[in-house]
Scaffold this active site. Structure first.
Site, PDB file in Angstrom:
ATOM      1  CD  GLU A 463     -11.932  41.269 -28.552  1.00  0.00           C
ATOM      2  OE1 GLU A 463     -11.686  40.340 -29.315  1.00  0.00           O
ATOM      3  OE2 GLU A 463     -11.107  41.682 -27.709  1.00  0.00           O
ATOM      4  CG  ASN A 501      -5.210  42.392 -27.083  1.00  0.00           C
ATOM      5  OD1 ASN A 501      -4.839  43.301 -27.813  1.00  0.00           O
ATOM      6  ND2 ASN A 501      -5.698  42.624 -25.874  1.00  0.00           N
TER       7      ASN A 501
END
Length: 719
Positions: A463, A501
């Site tokens: 990411e 997340n």
């Protein structure tokens, strides 16, 4: 010239041996529908030329044929089944015509021969491969099975057991391994490939090799008696079902196709393959897995475009903070060719990091995938150091110190002060906002997030987090570096937890609420693994992530999204964190862990865990499987939808690939947005509304409700 089309040309190469050379426009050879039509016409005509005594098939590119043109073939899969059967039969007739040519044939295989390319070479009498060639039938990875005769010819060439292993795994097989099972007849150096192929054909033409006997094996039933068939197919079906848990119909259909055709001639077997391929191609799993392929192409294309926009050359990287994560990053960079400095303030951490890199490389040597000399050279690309001055040569630095904002800010500020102007700084943080860290910097435009997933060598996703002041120059350079690492970079915008997340912790919250209400966490794990298809259920995943890590991240998410993600008063993660049961890292969490014979940690039930949870849980209660799935998945999917609506993630493709590559979202479901398309957004909203009373994480946004009313579909239906 004997024949010429846009995709291939045929001419005599020596005496009465013709060369059929594939030369498709572009960088690789693929089998398009037009190519197959041209091949059909050519083979029909070539079969009548009496001067041809043998034919060698070659490629003008680095690879032989990498497969069918999936972009072109996908719309065909939406046809009615009867039309699809007729279409696939037309295609397999071309391969049969190749196999029936009135002279010996040979494939000279360079580079990759995959999918339809592998099936092409199986239809020839002989196969000679260069030492760097790889051969395989990867169709199961697209939710389909070989459809151009692969289930018919491969078992008759290499045996049913070997064929089923190749087909159900979808693996690319090295030339040496292909030779061991008889998939190729010889392996030679690339510079000897054509010469060796011609020599083999000359022997066949002279009658010194019985090419007709080799061909005849492929036209007859398998050479297995009934008892051998029973044992072979029962074992294969059992192994496939054990691995796929019934979620992936393609590998089991392939086994059953080979089984059904075991006592058939080629033409009878081909009819079975045609019918089963058509049935399989129309399944939701095939749509999901081919959708993953297209989404993967989308994110890779976007990343390559961003990387091309970079004007920064990264000759030297650095990672600040060693240990397991730092060692993994250092290994990956060195292994892929970019030298890297590994800096820490403690020698023990450097030793641990180098030990991790050495272990990973040593495993490659043990498996025969790397020479010892290359291992030594790769380790030489990692420079462990305690000295800050050694960082001066780095073009990019990945900060990977403790997950504490104040510590990270201090480290980043010092780096910016010490490093040459323009050095790119990144933080391997998993939850802390990039904009928060950037407040410590004078030039936040040179800074972004670079979130690796553990274990670094195995997890494809990185990411890349764009802060409010991050420049496109920085983003492009970091994407370029991620690609050099062999990773799939996805750029997201900044928020607590970023994308992966942020959507994972509502899933954990939904699970925790179930446990507090009396659900057995081990049963929840089984449902989420065996029914929904996650590789690990939520309790097991929390143990792998680390209970202490999850506890810390829950606090960050609670601060960032207090309405939806505030820390629950009764929370299993808090109970275990307080008891210092941190999961796999200290062998006790929801489960207890002990090494198996191979040294891998194996989980087992732990009565103490159940007893500890009893202080916060209601009386044991049975929950319906679908309710367990809904209670866990609705919070995650709600958050995924919010991330798209808030432009945290730019597209459904990027969101789905991040979920699949980052946390193992079940590939047969295609990702969250593909899952929503298959279940229907209106149905999802109706189900979520049933649980809205449970809290904010179950309540859909107004935009989601509007999309449902409009009948929003996230992926265009092909056809």
């Amino acid at each position: 010239m004997l024949y010429k089309s846009d995709s291939f040309e045929v001419a005599f190469i020596k005496d009465n041996i013709a060369e059929f050379k594939f030369c498709v426009a572009g960088s690789v050879n693929t089998l398009s529908q037009q190519t197959l039509k041209d091949c059909a016409s050519a083979l029909k005509e070539l079969a009548t030329i009496s001067d041809i005594k043998g034919m060698i098939f070659t490629s003008d590119k680095d690879h032989f044929i990498i497969g069918a043109d999936i972009f072109e073939f996908l719309p065909t899969f939406t046809k009615p089944e009867a039309e699809l059967v007729a279409w696939i039969k037309d295609a397999t007739d071309v391969f049969d015509a190749l196999e029936d040519l009135p002279f010996p044939t040979l494939s000279a295989i360079n580079g990759l021969a995959l999918g339809g390319g592998c099936e092409w070479v199986l239809a020839t009498d002989y196969r000679v491969a260069s030492s760097n060639a790889k051969i395989g039938l990867p169709e199961v990875k697209l939710g389909i099975m070989p459809g151009f005769g692969g289930t018919v010819r491969l078992p008759r060439i290499v045996g049913a057991d070997n064929a089923m292993l190749w087909i159900t795994s979808g693996a690319e097989n090295r030339a040496a391994d292909a030779l061991k099972v008889g998939a190729v007849d010889a392996v030679v150096s690339a510079d000897k490939l054509l010469e060796s192929g011609i020599s083999t054909l000359e022997l066949a033409i002279a009658g010194k090799l019985d090419w007709q006997a080799k061909r005849n094996v492929k036209l007859q039933p398998l050479k297995l008696n009934r008892v051998e068939q029973g044992m072979s197919f029962a074992m294969a079906e059992g192994m496939v079902m054990g691995k796929t848990k019934g979620h992936y119909p393609a590998p089991i259909m392939a086994v059953r196709t080979i089984k059904a055709a075991a006592n058939c001639t080629r033409d009878e077997a081909m009819a079975i393959e045609n019918a089963n391929f058509a049935e399989l191609a129309r399944t939701p799993e095939a749509a999901a897995q081919t959708g993953i392929f297209l989404a993967d192409q989308f994110i890779k294309g976007k990343a390559r475009k961003q990387a091309k926009g970079s004007d920064v050359t990264i000759n030297q990287a650095a990672v600040l903070g060693a240990g397991i994560m730092g060692g993994g990053i250092a290994y990956q960079s060195a292994y892929k060719g970019t030298p890297i400095i590994m800096k820490d303030i403690q020698q023990d951490a450097l030793d641990l990091g180098m030990g991790e890199a050495s272990k990973l490389l040593g495993q490659k040597v043990q498996r025969g995938h790397m020479a010892m000399e290359k291992m030594v050279a790769t380790l030489g690309k990692i420079k462990p150091t305690l000295n800050d001055s050694d960082l001066q040569s780095a073009d990019i630095i990945v900060e990977a110190v403790v997950e504490n904002p104040k510590v990270k800010q201090s480290v980043l500020a010092q780096l910016e002060k010490d490093m040459p102007a323009g050095t790119i700084l990144t933080s391997n943080t998993s939850t802390i906002r990039i904009d928060e860290l950037a407040t410590a910097l004078e030039k936040p435009e040179n800074f972004c997030g670079m979130h690796f997933f553990n274990p670094v060598p195995k997890m494809p996703l990185v990411e890349i987090i764009r802060g409010e002041k991050t420049s496109e120059k920085t983003i492009n350079a970091v994407v370029d570096y991620a690609l050099k690492l062999g990773k799939s970079p996805i750029v997201v915008n900044d928020c607590p937890g970023f994308f992966v997340n942020r959507v994972l912790f509502p899933y954990f919250a939904g699970f925790s609420k179930l446990v507090v209400e009396g659900a057995n966490f081990a049963k929840v794990d089984k449902v989420m693994e065996n029914v929904f298809g996650w590789p690990m259920g939520p309790a097991y995943l929390l143990d792998v992530v680390g209970i202490d890590t999850a506890y810390h991240c829950t606090g960050v998410m609670a601060d960032g999204f207090p309405e939806r993600m505030s820390r629950a008063e009764k929370d299993p993660v808090t109970v275990f964190a307080n008891e210092k049961r941190f999961g796999q890292k200290n062998k006790a969490g929801f489960y207890q862990y002990a090494p198996d014979r191979r040294g891998r940690l194996k989980k087992a039930q732990d009565p103490q865990a159940v007893e500890l949870l009893s202080s916060i849980t209601d009386a044991p209660k049975e929950f319906d499987k679908q309710e367990i799935i809904d209670r866990c998945m609705i919070p995650m999917i709600n958050e995924v939808l919010l991330c798209l609506q808030e432009n945290i993630v730019a597209s459904p493709q990027e969101a789905d690939m991040a979920l699949i590559y980052g946390i193992g979202f079940p590939p047969f479901r295609g990702g969250a947005f593909r899952y929503l398309d298959q279940t229907g957004l209106a149905n999802f909203v109706a189900t979520a509304d049933k649980y809205a009373h449970l809290g904010a994480i179950y309540q859909v946004s107004e935009q989601t409700r509007k999309w449902a009313e409009e009948g929003r579909i996230f992926y265009k239906v092909e056809g």
